[in-house]
Scaffold this motif. Structure first.
Motif, short mmCIF file in Angstrom:
data_model
loop_
_atom_site.label_atom_id
_atom_site.label_comp_id
_atom_site.label_asym_id
_atom_site.label_seq_id
_atom_site.Cartn_x
_atom_site.Cartn_y
_atom_site.Cartn_z
N LYS A 347 -13.12 34.51 -44.12
CA LYS A 347 -14.21 35.15 -45.40
C LYS A 347 -15.94 35.08 -45.39
N GLY A 348 -16.20 35.05 -43.29
CA GLY A 348 -17.48 34.51 -43.62
C GLY A 348 -17.83 33.54 -43.11
N LYS A 349 -17.06 32.21 -43.54
CA LYS A 349 -17.85 30.70 -43.70
C LYS A 349 -17.42 30.17 -41.92
N ALA A 350 -18.52 30.32 -41.46
CA ALA A 350 -18.29 29.75 -40.28
C ALA A 350 -19.93 28.92 -39.89
N GLY A 351 -21.04 29.49 -39.17
CA GLY A 351 -21.89 28.95 -39.17
C GLY A 351 -22.25 29.03 -37.22
N SER A 352 -23.54 28.31 -37.31
CA SER A 352 -23.58 27.49 -36.15
C SER A 352 -22.46 26.57 -35.94
N ILE A 353 -22.31 26.07 -34.44
CA ILE A 353 -21.65 25.07 -33.48
C ILE A 353 -23.11 24.06 -33.35
N PRO A 354 -22.69 22.84 -34.47
CA PRO A 354 -23.72 21.59 -34.56
C PRO A 354 -24.06 20.90 -32.99
N ARG A 355 -25.64 21.27 -33.00
CA ARG A 355 -25.95 20.80 -31.85
C ARG A 355 -25.68 19.68 -30.56
N ASN A 356 -24.55 19.23 -31.06
CA ASN A 356 -24.28 17.47 -30.36
C ASN A 356 -22.96 18.00 -29.87
N LEU A 357 -22.15 19.38 -30.23
CA LEU A 357 -20.87 19.54 -29.55
C LEU A 357 -21.27 20.72 -28.82
N GLN A 358 -22.66 21.36 -28.89
CA GLN A 358 -22.32 22.08 -28.05
C GLN A 358 -22.72 22.11 -26.51
N GLU A 379 -16.80 5.11 -25.75
CA GLU A 379 -17.35 4.28 -26.00
C GLU A 379 -17.67 3.03 -26.94
N ALA A 380 -17.35 3.78 -28.25
CA ALA A 380 -17.95 3.01 -29.56
C ALA A 380 -16.36 2.27 -29.15
N PRO A 381 -16.10 0.97 -30.50
CA PRO A 381 -14.82 0.44 -30.93
C PRO A 381 -14.29 1.31 -31.39
N TYR A 382 -13.28 1.19 -31.03
CA TYR A 382 -11.77 1.75 -31.41
C TYR A 382 -12.07 3.53 -31.41
N HIS A 383 -12.56 3.50 -30.43
CA HIS A 383 -12.72 4.92 -29.88
C HIS A 383 -13.14 6.38 -30.63
N TRP A 384 -14.23 5.49 -31.88
CA TRP A 384 -14.26 6.63 -32.63
C TRP A 384 -15.49 5.83 -33.30
N LEU A 385 -16.06 7.29 -33.08
CA LEU A 385 -17.72 7.05 -34.30
C LEU A 385 -17.64 8.24 -35.32
N PRO A 386 -18.78 7.79 -36.13
CA PRO A 386 -19.33 9.16 -36.82
C PRO A 386 -20.69 9.47 -36.38
N GLN A 387 -20.06 10.82 -36.32
CA GLN A 387 -20.93 12.18 -36.18
C GLN A 387 -20.79 13.48 -36.50
N GLN A 388 -21.66 14.78 -36.40
CA GLN A 388 -21.32 16.15 -37.18
C GLN A 388 -20.20 16.30 -36.27
N TYR A 389 -18.90 16.66 -36.22
CA TYR A 389 -18.31 18.37 -35.73
C TYR A 389 -18.25 19.73 -36.56
N LEU A 390 -17.58 19.66 -38.47
CA LEU A 390 -18.04 20.70 -38.62
C LEU A 390 -19.66 21.64 -38.29
N PRO A 391 -19.36 22.91 -38.12
CA PRO A 391 -20.81 23.71 -39.08
C PRO A 391 -21.46 23.30 -39.90
N ASP A 392 -22.79 23.23 -40.17
CA ASP A 392 -23.45 22.91 -41.38
C ASP A 392 -22.89 23.09 -42.75
N ALA A 393 -22.59 24.57 -42.51
CA ALA A 393 -22.56 25.61 -43.95
C ALA A 393 -20.95 25.11 -44.15
N LEU A 394 -20.01 24.05 -43.54
CA LEU A 394 -18.75 23.67 -43.37
C LEU A 394 -18.77 22.46 -44.02
#
Length: 421
Positions: A347-358, A379-394
């Motif tokens: 449907k065209g719902k994609a968007g640019s890949i977030p800069r932190n994942l490029q 490097e974080a406790p429990y091997h997880w930390l919050p950051q953006q993975y989906l494109p802005d549009a999603l």
């Protein structure tokens, strides 16, 4: 040489036709059309030996039309034109009924030739096919015809026909033919809904059994020997092939090991080992999935073993894998999540890949805040930390929902705990 028994005792009236009550019973559509005498162009669709040719012959007789029989495997355009030419002869004074068996073997040009004569009313066409007519018959012919589906004949109906066959053979041979108990029933089961096959089996049994001058006894052993594997309907690449494969996977998905083994048996008896293996692998991934992902390498190992040893031993690892897949917990959460993601992409719902994942690359002059800013989860406790993975549009879109099985719920509990800390 005498004609086969199935031809010698072919019904002459509709009431003698075995089966097909859904279209030939009193008040049913085809019966009413035939009784009216106004016969449209028709396509008879169904397996062999269930009465398609017989009904066409009865229609021709009832309407006093001249019946011309052609077979799509051997007939040519010249044969069609020859049939039409009879319209101006004494034979065709009441009209020509062209019965074209196996129309699926006619190419598009040949079917277009038929169309010309159908439209000008030169002939009435009854075409028959064992394949789905909506795939194999030219659309212009279908639009000018009525399709009637003939179904495999019920066992109880065929058993009566087998009893009648032995009675007629007794008269023809002027000898009593006495089938042992269970013979007629066995033949009716073994023919797989094919009346012609049942008639041929009855005649073969009569020829194969020794008898005295006055009596021939048909043994159950002889009937079993002469009908081995005859119940199997299978046309690789045809409707029956895909119906069995569909039933095979749906039975495993529905957690019915008995039905799944039945359809596996039909595939293996037909020698179609590759199709059985492929559908089994698909089912392990699609229908068991994350409820028990360990099943995937187990089923793969069983399939590899089956393909290595070949039939008949291949049935052993496949039986293990089929029962395992049928009785395993089920989840389709992963692949349905992927389907939802693909639907958005289409449907065209994609968007640019977030800069932190490029991938690391140089930021242009137009970038206000330079840098990748990727955070390494290990490097974080429990091997997880919050950051953006989906494109802005999603942002905020959720495709995957944890299944309600024990395995996925344990993962859900783990991540609920970690992400709430």
């Amino acid at each position: 040489m005498p004609a086969p028994l199935a031809d010698r005792i072919r019904p002459a009236i509709l009431d003698e036709v075995v089966g097909q009550k859904h279209i030939l019973g009193p008040g049913r559509a085809l019966r009413k059309i035939i009784d009216s005498g106004e016969i449209p162009n028709m396509v008879f669709y169904g397996p062999s030996g269930v009465g398609k040719t017989t009904v066409a012959s009865i229609i021709a007789k009832n309407t006093e039309r001249h019946l011309v029989k052609l077979n799509g495997t051997t007939a040519s355009t010249a044969d069609i034109k020859d049939a039409v030419a009879r319209i101006d002869t004494f034979e065709g004074i009441n009209g020509i009924l062209l019965y074209l068996d196996e129309i699926q073997y006619f190419n598009k040009k040949q079917q277009q030739t038929l169309l010309e004569f159908i439209e000008n009313g030169s002939i009435t066409l009854i075409a028959s096919t064992t394949e789905n007519p909506y795939f194999y018959v030219y659309n212009a012919i279908l639009s000018r015809s009525t399709v009637f589906e003939f179904k495999p004949v019920e066992q109880t109906e065929i058993e009566k026909a087998v009893e009648r066959a032995f009675s007629i053979l007794s008269v023809e041979r002027q000898q009593d033919i006495v089938p042992e108990e269970g013979v007629c029933r066995h033949i009716s089961f073994a023919c797989g809904g094919d009346v012609r096959k049942a008639m041929n089996a009855a005649e073969l049994c009569t020829l194969a059994c020794d008898g005295g001058e006055e009596e021939i006894r048909i043994t159950l052993e002889s009937a079993r020997e002469l009908t081995q594997k005859s119940a199997l309907r299978y046309d690789k690449g045809g409707d029956e092939h895909y119906d069995i494969l569909s039933a095979f996977q749906k039975s495993m998905r529905g957690s019915d090991p008995d039905a799944a083994l039945h359809y596996l048996g039909r595939l293996l008896e037909a020698g179609d080992l590759p199709s059985a293996c492929r559908r089994l692998l698909v089912c392990a991934c699609e229908d068991v999935g994350l409820a028990w992902p360990q099943i995937i390498p187990i089923v793969k190992a069983a399939v590899d073993t089956a393909l290595m040893v070949g039939l008949p031993e291949a049935r052993i690892p496949l039986a293990d894998a089929v029962v395992l897949t049928s009785t395993a917990p089920k989840s389709n959460s992963a692949y349905t999540a992927l389907d939802r993601a693909i639907e958005d992409i289409r449907k065209g719902k994609a968007g640019s890949i977030p800069r932190n994942l490029q991938n690391k690359h140089y930021d242009g002059e137009d970038v206000q805040k330079k840098g990748q800013f990727y955070q390494y989860p290990h490097e974080a406790p429990y091997h997880w930390l919050p950051q953006q993975y989906l494109p802005d549009a999603l942002l905020g879109v959720r495709y995957y929902e944890f299944g309600d099985n024990k395995n996925e719920q344990s993962f859900k509990a783990y991540w609920d705990k970690i992400k709430n800390i």
